[in-house]
Design a protein around this motif. Sequence first.
Motif, PDB file in Angstrom:
ATOM      1  N   ALA A  62      76.638  35.330   9.169  1.00  0.00           N
ATOM      2  CA  ALA A  62      76.794  36.398  10.152  1.00  0.00           C
ATOM      3  C   ALA A  62      77.023  37.713   9.426  1.00  0.00           C
ATOM      4  N   TYR A  63      76.452  38.762   9.968  1.00  0.00           N
ATOM      5  CA  TYR A  63      76.640  40.119   9.452  1.00  0.00           C
ATOM      6  C   TYR A  63      77.195  40.935  10.608  1.00  0.00           C
ATOM      7  N   VAL A  64      78.349  41.562  10.390  1.00  0.00           N
ATOM      8  CA  VAL A  64      79.075  42.200  11.493  1.00  0.00           C
ATOM      9  C   VAL A  64      79.468  43.626  11.133  1.00  0.00           C
ATOM     10  N   ARG A  65      79.239  44.539  12.090  1.00  0.00           N
ATOM     11  CA  ARG A  65      79.747  45.911  11.979  1.00  0.00           C
ATOM     12  C   ARG A  65      81.109  45.935  12.659  1.00  0.00           C
ATOM     13  N   VAL A  66      82.116  46.399  11.921  1.00  0.00           N
ATOM     14  CA  VAL A  66      83.481  46.439  12.441  1.00  0.00           C
ATOM     15  C   VAL A  66      83.954  47.887  12.421  1.00  0.00           C
ATOM     16  N   GLN A  67      84.418  48.348  13.558  1.00  0.00           N
ATOM     17  CA  GLN A  67      84.951  49.706  13.668  1.00  0.00           C
ATOM     18  C   GLN A  67      86.454  49.610  13.890  1.00  0.00           C
ATOM     19  N   TYR A  68      87.195  50.404  13.132  1.00  0.00           N
ATOM     20  CA  TYR A  68      88.649  50.409  13.279  1.00  0.00           C
ATOM     21  C   TYR A  68      89.186  51.797  12.946  1.00  0.00           C
ATOM     22  N   ASP A 124      88.947  35.596  12.027  1.00  0.00           N
ATOM     23  CA  ASP A 124      89.982  36.332  12.743  1.00  0.00           C
ATOM     24  C   ASP A 124      89.747  37.834  12.565  1.00  0.00           C
ATOM     25  N   GLU A 125      89.514  38.527  13.682  1.00  0.00           N
ATOM     26  CA  GLU A 125      89.178  39.946  13.599  1.00  0.00           C
ATOM     27  C   GLU A 125      90.275  40.770  12.932  1.00  0.00           C
ATOM     28  N   GLU A 126      91.515  40.506  13.245  1.00  0.00           N
ATOM     29  CA  GLU A 126      92.614  41.265  12.631  1.00  0.00           C
ATOM     30  C   GLU A 126      92.650  41.069  11.125  1.00  0.00           C
ATOM     31  N   GLU A 127      92.432  39.854  10.686  1.00  0.00           N
ATOM     32  CA  GLU A 127      92.426  39.573   9.246  1.00  0.00           C
ATOM     33  C   GLU A 127      91.230  40.238   8.571  1.00  0.00           C
ATOM     34  N   ARG A 130      92.025  43.859   8.217  1.00  0.00           N
ATOM     35  CA  ARG A 130      92.995  44.026   7.125  1.00  0.00           C
ATOM     36  C   ARG A 130      92.283  43.994   5.772  1.00  0.00           C
ATOM     37  N   ARG A 131      91.373  43.054   5.607  1.00  0.00           N
ATOM     38  CA  ARG A 131      90.626  42.952   4.352  1.00  0.00           C
ATOM     39  C   ARG A 131      89.698  44.148   4.148  1.00  0.00           C
ATOM     40  N   LEU A 132      89.104  44.642   5.237  1.00  0.00           N
ATOM     41  CA  LEU A 132      88.240  45.820   5.131  1.00  0.00           C
ATOM     42  C   LEU A 132      89.038  47.051   4.736  1.00  0.00           C
TER      43      LEU A 132
END
Length: 145
Positions: A62-68, A124-127, A130-132
């Motif tokens: 999976a390849y995911v774009r994460v915005q935070y 886990d999205e939160e984890e 955190r790693r990002l």
Amino acid sequence: MSLSSPDILTAYDAVRSDKSPTNWLLLGNATPTSQQLTLKATGEGGIPELIAHLRPDEVAYAYVRVQYANDAESVRVKFALIIWIGEQTRVMRKARVSIESGEVKRVLAHHSVTVDAGEVRDVDEEEIVRRLRKAGGADYNGGRG
């Protein structure tokens, strides 16, 4: 194994684009006996939607774009590559991942973190956020996630 099919490259470009609502893609085998990876799904619902497509007896990428947000003033967009090896995946299929994942990383090259997962709780999205943050170098939140 070729990952240069137009549908994979189009989906990758869509996930990378700020103008596209598509924020994830999933690669997997077309059939249980196939050694060819194909585009299995894309979506706009982020990690929660992606998780619904992960199967315990399959390997998938999976390849995911994460915005935070780091603070009220800044929003970041980063990318994660998730290597999914479901806990019920056959041994011989698991063995191909070490070779196959190198090709996947070459094609889906722009990612800040790689997440190895075998159970849904590993995605886990939160984890991942955190790693990002940690990989991004600038954490204005004092390490509090």
